[in-house]
Design a protein around this motif. Structure first.
Motif, short mmCIF file in Angstrom:
data_model
loop_
_atom_site.label_atom_id
_atom_site.label_comp_id
_atom_site.label_asym_id
_atom_site.label_seq_id
_atom_site.Cartn_x
_atom_site.Cartn_y
_atom_site.Cartn_z
N THR A 59 0.83 -1.21 0.00
CA THR A 59 0.00 0.00 0.00
C THR A 59 0.87 1.26 0.00
OG1 THR A 59 -0.13 -0.12 2.42
CG2 THR A 59 -1.95 -1.09 1.16
N ALA A 60 2.16 1.09 -0.32
CA ALA A 60 3.03 2.26 -0.43
C ALA A 60 2.69 3.03 -1.70
CB ALA A 60 4.49 1.82 -0.45
N MET A 61 2.51 4.35 -1.55
CA MET A 61 2.22 5.20 -2.70
C MET A 61 3.46 6.06 -2.97
SD MET A 61 -1.20 6.82 -0.99
CE MET A 61 -1.37 8.09 -2.22
N ASP A 62 3.27 7.09 -3.81
CA ASP A 62 4.40 7.99 -4.00
C ASP A 62 4.46 8.99 -2.84
OD1 ASP A 62 2.17 9.38 -4.62
OD2 ASP A 62 2.78 9.96 -6.64
N LYS A 63 5.39 9.89 -2.88
CA LYS A 63 5.62 10.92 -1.85
C LYS A 63 5.96 10.36 -0.47
CE LYS A 63 2.58 14.25 -4.04
NZ LYS A 63 1.27 14.81 -4.04
N GLY A 64 6.36 9.08 -0.42
CA GLY A 64 6.76 8.51 0.87
C GLY A 64 5.60 8.15 1.78
N ASN A 98 7.86 7.11 4.61
CA ASN A 98 8.11 7.61 5.97
C ASN A 98 6.85 8.13 6.67
OD1 ASN A 98 8.11 9.94 4.28
ND2 ASN A 98 8.95 11.09 6.01
N ILE A 99 5.72 8.14 5.94
CA ILE A 99 4.45 8.56 6.55
C ILE A 99 3.48 7.39 6.42
CG2 ILE A 99 2.51 10.17 6.39
CD1 ILE A 99 4.46 12.14 5.03
N PHE A 100 2.92 6.98 7.55
CA PHE A 100 2.07 5.77 7.54
C PHE A 100 0.70 6.09 8.14
CE2 PHE A 100 6.50 4.72 7.89
CZ PHE A 100 6.68 3.80 6.88
N PHE A 101 -0.34 5.73 7.40
CA PHE A 101 -1.71 5.82 7.91
C PHE A 101 -2.22 4.39 7.99
CE2 PHE A 101 -1.17 9.88 5.74
CZ PHE A 101 -1.85 10.79 6.56
N LEU A 102 -2.38 3.87 9.19
CA LEU A 102 -2.98 2.53 9.33
C LEU A 102 -4.47 2.71 9.50
CD1 LEU A 102 -2.77 -0.62 9.98
CD2 LEU A 102 -2.75 0.10 12.38
N LEU A 117 -10.55 6.46 3.40
CA LEU A 117 -9.36 6.25 2.54
C LEU A 117 -9.25 7.33 1.47
CD1 LEU A 117 -9.26 2.39 1.94
CD2 LEU A 117 -7.49 3.76 3.03
N SER A 118 -10.41 7.69 0.92
CA SER A 118 -10.43 8.71 -0.13
C SER A 118 -9.96 10.06 0.43
CB SER A 118 -11.86 8.79 -0.67
OG SER A 118 -11.98 9.79 -1.59
N SER A 119 -10.37 10.41 1.65
CA SER A 119 -9.93 11.67 2.27
C SER A 119 -8.41 11.66 2.47
CB SER A 119 -10.60 11.87 3.63
OG SER A 119 -11.97 12.04 3.48
N ILE A 120 -7.87 10.52 2.94
CA ILE A 120 -6.41 10.44 3.15
C ILE A 120 -5.70 10.62 1.80
CG2 ILE A 120 -4.49 8.95 3.86
CD1 ILE A 120 -6.45 7.55 5.81
N ALA A 121 -6.21 9.91 0.78
CA ALA A 121 -5.57 9.99 -0.54
C ALA A 121 -5.61 11.42 -1.07
CB ALA A 121 -6.27 9.04 -1.51
N LYS A 122 -6.75 12.11 -0.89
CA LYS A 122 -6.86 13.48 -1.40
C LYS A 122 -5.92 14.42 -0.64
CE LYS A 122 -11.69 13.27 -2.73
NZ LYS A 122 -13.00 13.51 -2.15
N LEU A 123 -5.87 14.26 0.69
CA LEU A 123 -4.98 15.11 1.49
C LEU A 123 -3.54 14.96 1.03
CD1 LEU A 123 -6.08 14.66 5.21
CD2 LEU A 123 -5.91 16.81 3.97
N CYS A 124 -3.17 13.72 0.71
CA CYS A 124 -1.78 13.43 0.37
C CYS A 124 -1.40 13.86 -1.04
CB CYS A 124 -1.47 11.95 0.61
SG CYS A 124 -1.55 11.57 2.37
N THR A 125 -2.37 14.38 -1.79
CA THR A 125 -2.00 14.94 -3.11
C THR A 125 -1.35 16.31 -2.93
OG1 THR A 125 -4.18 15.91 -3.40
CG2 THR A 125 -3.83 13.74 -4.39
N SER A 126 -1.51 16.90 -1.74
CA SER A 126 -0.92 18.21 -1.49
C SER A 126 0.55 18.05 -1.06
CB SER A 126 -1.72 18.94 -0.40
OG SER A 126 -0.92 19.95 0.18
N ASP A 127 1.46 18.55 -1.88
CA ASP A 127 2.89 18.45 -1.55
C ASP A 127 3.19 19.17 -0.23
OD1 ASP A 127 3.43 16.99 -3.79
OD2 ASP A 127 3.96 18.73 -5.01
N LEU A 133 3.69 17.20 7.17
CA LEU A 133 3.56 15.95 7.95
C LEU A 133 4.94 15.37 8.23
CD1 LEU A 133 0.77 13.56 6.58
CD2 LEU A 133 1.01 14.43 8.89
N SER A 134 5.75 15.31 7.19
CA SER A 134 7.11 14.74 7.31
C SER A 134 7.94 15.49 8.32
CB SER A 134 7.84 14.85 5.97
OG SER A 134 7.65 13.71 5.23
#
Lengths: 148, 163
Positions: A59-64, A98-102, A117-127, A133-134
């Motif tokens: 379930t690793a995506m881009d941006k870490g 390096n960022i994990f959402f369980l 899940l969709s909210s997490i994915a949308k939030l993580c589109t913001s660099d 977060l990092s």
């Protein structure tokens, strides 16, 4: 319930100390179980469900970012545990994470699971959000980012 | 329009939450007391499912599994409101659609001349982040007809039992 309703400050780990995928999942699940008074047997069931899902595909995506998740039988309410690692970890994706959402999801509420899940994915589109977060140094800082 | 009420077609949106069950009860009572026709819509969020696959959070196998879960959930909730309506001698037209929930609700309102949308609770404003906006919030903002938001679950359940 949406993501904002289930984020809890006491379910955030900064920094994560483990450096292996299995150990990180164990750390995140352990915190969830500790805060919800669940025993070792239940913890082992949850860890197995999350690892079984990871076996299908990471379930690793881009941006870490990695979003391990599973439907957990008998879980009444969905829960999210957030962990930030100082060093990127090989989570099985194209790049290290390096960022994990369980996300532990109630089996009876598929719509809620998708929405979270969709909210997490949308939030993580913001660099910017991902960078902040990092760079977070405490659970307080991570928590506050969601409530800005 | 009903003779004494500014609406004649009620739509209640179902999403499987306890809040939407309360909204269903309220909508049934409202339809019974005003004579308005009652519609119930459950939207399977295939837009979000597709986005999750694109983001590599879901694999295809998982998407198929969730689609099945969501279909079962949708049928269960449509059956539930049919039973609720039947118990109060109200007829309900239930429909399951796929897509983006707020867009599908808007489309349904226009296509069926809906003049009152009934929703479960909307979130308290705890974050300004658009990504954290719930589907109910979006519907509240974008519906082209008046919207009624049901809040007090326990009171509603009691009202339904006693009425």
């Amino acid at each position: 319930m949406g993501l904002i309703d289930i984020i809890r400050k006491d379910l955030i780990i900064v920094p994560l100390k483990s450096s292996k995928k299995e150990d990180i999942i164990d750390d995140l699940v352990s915190l969830y179980c500790e805060k919800n008074n669940l025993d070792e047997t239940r913890k082992a069931e949850i860890v197995k469900a999350v690892l079984d899902r990871e076996l299908i595909a990471s379930t690793a995506m881009d941006k870490g970012i990695a979003i391990p998740h599973a439907k957990i039988p008998g879980l009444k309410d969905s829960a999210v545990v957030i962990g930030i690692s100082r060093l990127p970890v090989d989570f099985g994706g194209a790049e290290k994470s390096n960022i994990f959402f369980l996300l532990l999801a109630s089996q009876d509420k598929p719509t809620e699971h998708i929405q979270i899940l969709s909210s997490i994915a949308k939030l993580c589109t913001s660099d910017l959000f991902v960078r902040m977060l990092s760079a977070s140094k405490s659970a307080d800082e991570v928590y506050q980012l969601f409530f800005d | 329009m009903s003779e004494n009420y500014p609406f004649s077609r009620i739509l209640v949106y179902l999403d499987g939450s306890e809040g939407s069950m309360s909204a269903s009860m309220y909508a049934v009572l409202l339809a019974r007391s005003t004579g308005a026709s009652l519609h119930a819509l459950y939207c399977i969020n295939t837009k979000a499912l597709g986005d999750l696959v694109k983001a590599h959070i879901f694999v295809s196998q998982e998407k198929a599994e969730y689609l099945e879960d969501l279909n079962k959930d949708a049928r269960r909730h449509i059956r539930h409101i049919e039973k609720l309506a039947q118990s109060k001698n109200v007829t309900v037209r239930g429909e399951i659609v796929e897509g983006s929930p707020s867009a599908e609700v808007s489309r349904y309102i226009k296509a069926n001349g809906i003049d009152l949308l009934v929703l479960g609770p909307v979130n308290m404003i705890r974050s300004r982040r658009e990504e954290l906006t719930s589907e109910n919030d979006r519907m509240l903002r974008t519906a082209s007809c008046p919207v009624l938001v049901c809040r007090d679950d326990e009171k509603l359940w009691q009202m339904f039992e006693e009425t």
